[in-house]
Scaffold this motif. Structure first.
Motif, PDB file in Angstrom:
ATOM      1  N   LEU A   1       0.851  -1.181   0.000  1.00  0.00           N
ATOM      2  CA  LEU A   1       0.000   0.000   0.000  1.00  0.00           C
ATOM      3  C   LEU A   1       0.892   1.238   0.000  1.00  0.00           C
ATOM      4  CD1 LEU A   1      -1.479  -2.314   1.855  1.00  0.00           C
ATOM      5  CD2 LEU A   1      -3.040  -0.460   2.406  1.00  0.00           C
ATOM      6  N   TYR A   2       0.456   2.253  -0.715  1.00  0.00           N
ATOM      7  CA  TYR A   2       1.119   3.555  -0.625  1.00  0.00           C
ATOM      8  C   TYR A   2       0.068   4.535  -0.127  1.00  0.00           C
ATOM      9  CZ  TYR A   2       4.126   7.520  -1.673  1.00  0.00           C
ATOM     10  OH  TYR A   2       4.911   8.652  -1.560  1.00  0.00           O
ATOM     11  N   VAL A   3       0.201   4.916   1.136  1.00  0.00           N
ATOM     12  CA  VAL A   3      -0.781   5.764   1.804  1.00  0.00           C
ATOM     13  C   VAL A   3      -0.346   7.222   1.707  1.00  0.00           C
ATOM     14  CG1 VAL A   3      -2.023   6.194   3.956  1.00  0.00           C
ATOM     15  CG2 VAL A   3      -1.266   3.867   3.388  1.00  0.00           C
ATOM     16  N   THR A   4      -1.226   8.078   1.264  1.00  0.00           N
ATOM     17  CA  THR A   4      -0.875   9.478   1.124  1.00  0.00           C
ATOM     18  C   THR A   4      -2.060  10.360   1.493  1.00  0.00           C
ATOM     19  OG1 THR A   4       0.157  11.104  -0.368  1.00  0.00           O
ATOM     20  CG2 THR A   4      -1.537   9.656  -1.311  1.00  0.00           C
ATOM     21  N   ALA A   5      -1.830  11.659   1.536  1.00  0.00           N
ATOM     22  CA  ALA A   5      -2.864  12.666   1.777  1.00  0.00           C
ATOM     23  C   ALA A   5      -2.246  14.001   1.392  1.00  0.00           C
ATOM     24  CB  ALA A   5      -3.317  12.669   3.235  1.00  0.00           C
ATOM     25  N   SER A   6      -3.053  15.026   1.257  1.00  0.00           N
ATOM     26  CA  SER A   6      -2.534  16.334   0.877  1.00  0.00           C
ATOM     27  C   SER A   6      -1.633  16.876   1.986  1.00  0.00           C
ATOM     28  CB  SER A   6      -3.680  17.316   0.640  1.00  0.00           C
ATOM     29  OG  SER A   6      -4.301  17.663   1.859  1.00  0.00           O
ATOM     30  N   PRO A   7      -0.661  17.716   1.643  1.00  0.00           N
ATOM     31  CA  PRO A   7       0.216  18.297   2.672  1.00  0.00           C
ATOM     32  C   PRO A   7      -0.565  19.026   3.762  1.00  0.00           C
ATOM     33  CG  PRO A   7       1.135  18.687   0.500  1.00  0.00           C
ATOM     34  CD  PRO A   7      -0.238  18.125   0.282  1.00  0.00           C
ATOM     35  N   GLU A   8      -1.620  19.722   3.378  1.00  0.00           N
ATOM     36  CA  GLU A   8      -2.404  20.469   4.357  1.00  0.00           C
ATOM     37  C   GLU A   8      -3.095  19.545   5.362  1.00  0.00           C
ATOM     38  OE1 GLU A   8      -1.529  22.809   0.862  1.00  0.00           O
ATOM     39  OE2 GLU A   8      -2.532  20.873   1.054  1.00  0.00           O
ATOM     40  N   VAL A   9      -3.659  18.459   4.873  1.00  0.00           N
ATOM     41  CA  VAL A   9      -4.308  17.495   5.757  1.00  0.00           C
ATOM     42  C   VAL A   9      -3.269  16.837   6.665  1.00  0.00           C
ATOM     43  CG1 VAL A   9      -5.488  15.252   5.819  1.00  0.00           C
ATOM     44  CG2 VAL A   9      -6.282  17.046   4.262  1.00  0.00           C
ATOM     45  N   ARG A  10      -2.146  16.476   6.104  1.00  0.00           N
ATOM     46  CA  ARG A  10      -1.104  15.838   6.906  1.00  0.00           C
ATOM     47  C   ARG A  10      -0.554  16.794   7.960  1.00  0.00           C
ATOM     48  NH1 ARG A  10       3.327  14.474   3.991  1.00  0.00           N
ATOM     49  NH2 ARG A  10       2.708  15.386   2.001  1.00  0.00           N
ATOM     50  N   ALA A  11      -0.419  18.065   7.614  1.00  0.00           N
ATOM     51  CA  ALA A  11       0.071  19.050   8.579  1.00  0.00           C
ATOM     52  C   ALA A  11      -0.896  19.199   9.744  1.00  0.00           C
ATOM     53  CB  ALA A  11       0.280  20.394   7.885  1.00  0.00           C
ATOM     54  N   GLU A  12      -2.197  19.218   9.449  1.00  0.00           N
ATOM     55  CA  GLU A  12      -3.182  19.339  10.523  1.00  0.00           C
ATOM     56  C   GLU A  12      -3.131  18.130  11.446  1.00  0.00           C
ATOM     57  OE1 GLU A  12      -7.963  20.187  11.207  1.00  0.00           O
ATOM     58  OE2 GLU A  12      -7.186  19.868   9.179  1.00  0.00           O
ATOM     59  N   ARG A  13      -2.986  16.947  10.871  1.00  0.00           N
ATOM     60  CA  ARG A  13      -2.900  15.726  11.685  1.00  0.00           C
ATOM     61  C   ARG A  13      -1.671  15.768  12.595  1.00  0.00           C
ATOM     62  NH1 ARG A  13      -3.954  11.418   6.763  1.00  0.00           N
ATOM     63  NH2 ARG A  13      -6.224  11.729   6.563  1.00  0.00           N
ATOM     64  N   ARG A  14      -0.529  16.118  12.024  1.00  0.00           N
ATOM     65  CA  ARG A  14       0.699  16.152  12.811  1.00  0.00           C
ATOM     66  C   ARG A  14       0.633  17.252  13.872  1.00  0.00           C
ATOM     67  NH1 ARG A  14       5.501  13.881  11.978  1.00  0.00           N
ATOM     68  NH2 ARG A  14       4.101  12.112  11.622  1.00  0.00           N
ATOM     69  N   TRP A  15       0.053  18.396  13.523  1.00  0.00           N
ATOM     70  CA  TRP A  15      -0.074  19.501  14.477  1.00  0.00           C
ATOM     71  C   TRP A  15      -0.912  19.072  15.682  1.00  0.00           C
ATOM     72  CZ3 TRP A  15      -4.637  22.389  15.609  1.00  0.00           C
ATOM     73  CH2 TRP A  15      -4.413  23.480  16.453  1.00  0.00           C
ATOM     74  N   LYS A  16      -2.017  18.389  15.434  1.00  0.00           N
ATOM     75  CA  LYS A  16      -2.864  17.911  16.530  1.00  0.00           C
ATOM     76  C   LYS A  16      -2.099  16.924  17.412  1.00  0.00           C
ATOM     77  CE  LYS A  16      -7.372  18.519  14.289  1.00  0.00           C
ATOM     78  NZ  LYS A  16      -8.557  17.832  13.699  1.00  0.00           N
ATOM     79  N   GLN A  17      -1.320  16.060  16.783  1.00  0.00           N
ATOM     80  CA  GLN A  17      -0.534  15.084  17.533  1.00  0.00           C
ATOM     81  C   GLN A  17       0.505  15.783  18.406  1.00  0.00           C
ATOM     82  OE1 GLN A  17       2.370  12.840  15.250  1.00  0.00           O
ATOM     83  NE2 GLN A  17       1.911  10.983  16.426  1.00  0.00           N
ATOM     84  N   LEU A  18       1.207  16.746  17.828  1.00  0.00           N
ATOM     85  CA  LEU A  18       2.264  17.439  18.567  1.00  0.00           C
ATOM     86  C   LEU A  18       1.713  18.282  19.705  1.00  0.00           C
ATOM     87  CD1 LEU A  18       4.527  18.546  15.574  1.00  0.00           C
ATOM     88  CD2 LEU A  18       5.023  16.749  17.243  1.00  0.00           C
ATOM     89  N   THR A  19       0.614  18.987  19.452  1.00  0.00           N
ATOM     90  CA  THR A  19       0.037  19.811  20.509  1.00  0.00           C
ATOM     91  C   THR A  19      -0.506  18.932  21.634  1.00  0.00           C
ATOM     92  OG1 THR A  19      -2.034  19.958  19.234  1.00  0.00           O
ATOM     93  CG2 THR A  19      -0.492  21.792  19.041  1.00  0.00           C
ATOM     94  N   ALA A  20      -1.024  17.759  21.300  1.00  0.00           N
ATOM     95  CA  ALA A  20      -1.498  16.828  22.321  1.00  0.00           C
ATOM     96  C   ALA A  20      -0.346  16.335  23.195  1.00  0.00           C
ATOM     97  CB  ALA A  20      -2.203  15.640  21.678  1.00  0.00           C
ATOM     98  N   GLN A  21       0.849  16.328  22.621  1.00  0.00           N
ATOM     99  CA  GLN A  21       2.047  15.929  23.370  1.00  0.00           C
ATOM    100  C   GLN A  21       2.640  17.089  24.157  1.00  0.00           C
ATOM    101  OE1 GLN A  21       3.472  12.732  19.903  1.00  0.00           O
ATOM    102  NE2 GLN A  21       4.826  14.403  20.497  1.00  0.00           N
ATOM    103  N   GLY A  22       2.033  18.278  24.014  1.00  0.00           N
ATOM    104  CA  GLY A  22       2.508  19.438  24.762  1.00  0.00           C
ATOM    105  C   GLY A  22       3.524  20.300  24.032  1.00  0.00           C
ATOM    106  N   GLU A  23       3.725  20.042  22.741  1.00  0.00           N
ATOM    107  CA  GLU A  23       4.674  20.855  21.978  1.00  0.00           C
ATOM    108  C   GLU A  23       3.986  22.117  21.455  1.00  0.00           C
ATOM    109  OE1 GLU A  23       7.718  19.335  19.481  1.00  0.00           O
ATOM    110  OE2 GLU A  23       7.218  17.250  19.929  1.00  0.00           O
ATOM    111  N   GLY A  24       4.623  23.252  21.692  1.00  0.00           N
ATOM    112  CA  GLY A  24       4.077  24.516  21.211  1.00  0.00           C
ATOM    113  C   GLY A  24       4.570  24.822  19.814  1.00  0.00           C
ATOM    114  N   VAL A  25       3.734  24.609  18.833  1.00  0.00           N
ATOM    115  CA  VAL A  25       4.120  24.817  17.434  1.00  0.00           C
ATOM    116  C   VAL A  25       2.877  25.225  16.655  1.00  0.00           C
ATOM    117  CG1 VAL A  25       3.775  22.367  16.895  1.00  0.00           C
ATOM    118  CG2 VAL A  25       5.266  23.755  15.443  1.00  0.00           C
TER     119      VAL A  25
END
Length: 216
Positions: free
Chosen positions: A131-155
């Motif tokens: 499988l090659y799993v992909t998504a738009s950069p904007e969608v991927r950025a939102e996902r990663r941002w939510k993950q990082l902020t949930a971990q307490g990273e200010g970004v």
């Protein structure tokens, strides 16, 4: 027919490939390896040892000493670790040092699931399911941002999107095992999918591949 059923899940950062791989592991009862975590570990451990991330020989020494028991450190899940991983992953020496680790995991009796960026092209090119799993950069950025902020990273989400674009360019443009779909991989764009929908789509792809593998 290969001796074990291997599922290769490739794709760029924050595409959902790790979550999909984990869920497929639960569905099929197969062990799962997040190969990106290996490169994150090499990057972070190299920095801790005072090694230059742009020094191929030095970071390859870190890679050669990596073992499975070292991979649980939460520091490997941070934004900084992702950047470090992208920098060390360009070195052929580092990739060569981690090759046996990954192929040994893929060669387990009964099968395995590996997610990363070169599983279907380099690590397990004969994997029955790719499988090659992909998504738009904007969608991927939102996902990663939510993950990082949930971990307490200010970004900010803008910073994360910039990181995503830089990493995409670095991963796709490197000489050693560049990020790209295997010719026989099935593309799964998760941009408009919930994780449940993406998991179901991935399962159907795997089921079709397993039917072909069993019949071969």
């Amino acid at each position: 027919m290969t001796s074990s059923f291997v599922i290769a899940v490739d794709g760029p950062a924050a595409s959902g490939k790790g979550t999909i791989a984990t869920r497929l592991g639960a569905i099929y009862g197969l062990p799962v390896l997040d190969t990106g975590l290996l490169y994150r570990a090499v990057g972070v451990l190299s920095l801790r040892a005072g090694r230059d991330l742009d020094d191929a020989a030095a970071t390859a020494k870190t890679a050669a000493g990596l073992s499975a028991d070292l991979l649980e450190d939460p520091a490997f899940r941070t934004r900084a670790a992702g950047e470090a991983a992208s920098r060390v992953a360009v070195h052929p020496e580092v990739r060569a040092a981690l090759l046996a680790f990954q192929r040994d995991f893929a060669g387990q009796a009964g099968g395995a699931i590996l997610d990363g960026r070169d599983i279907g092209t380099v690590i397990a090119p004969d994997a029955p399911a790719k499988l090659y799993v992909t998504a738009s950069p904007e969608v991927r950025a939102e996902r990663r941002w939510k993950q990082l902020t949930a971990q307490g990273e200010g970004v900010s989400i803008e910073e994360v999107l910039a990181d995503i674009r830089i990493r995409d360019a670095r991963d796709s443009g490197r000489d050693a095992a560049p990020l790209k779909p295997a010719p026989d991989a099935v593309l799964l764009d998760t941009s408009e999918m919930t994780i449940d929908h993406a998991t179901d789509a991935a399962r159907r792809i795997v089921e079709a591949a397993r039917a072909r593998w069993t019949a071969s």
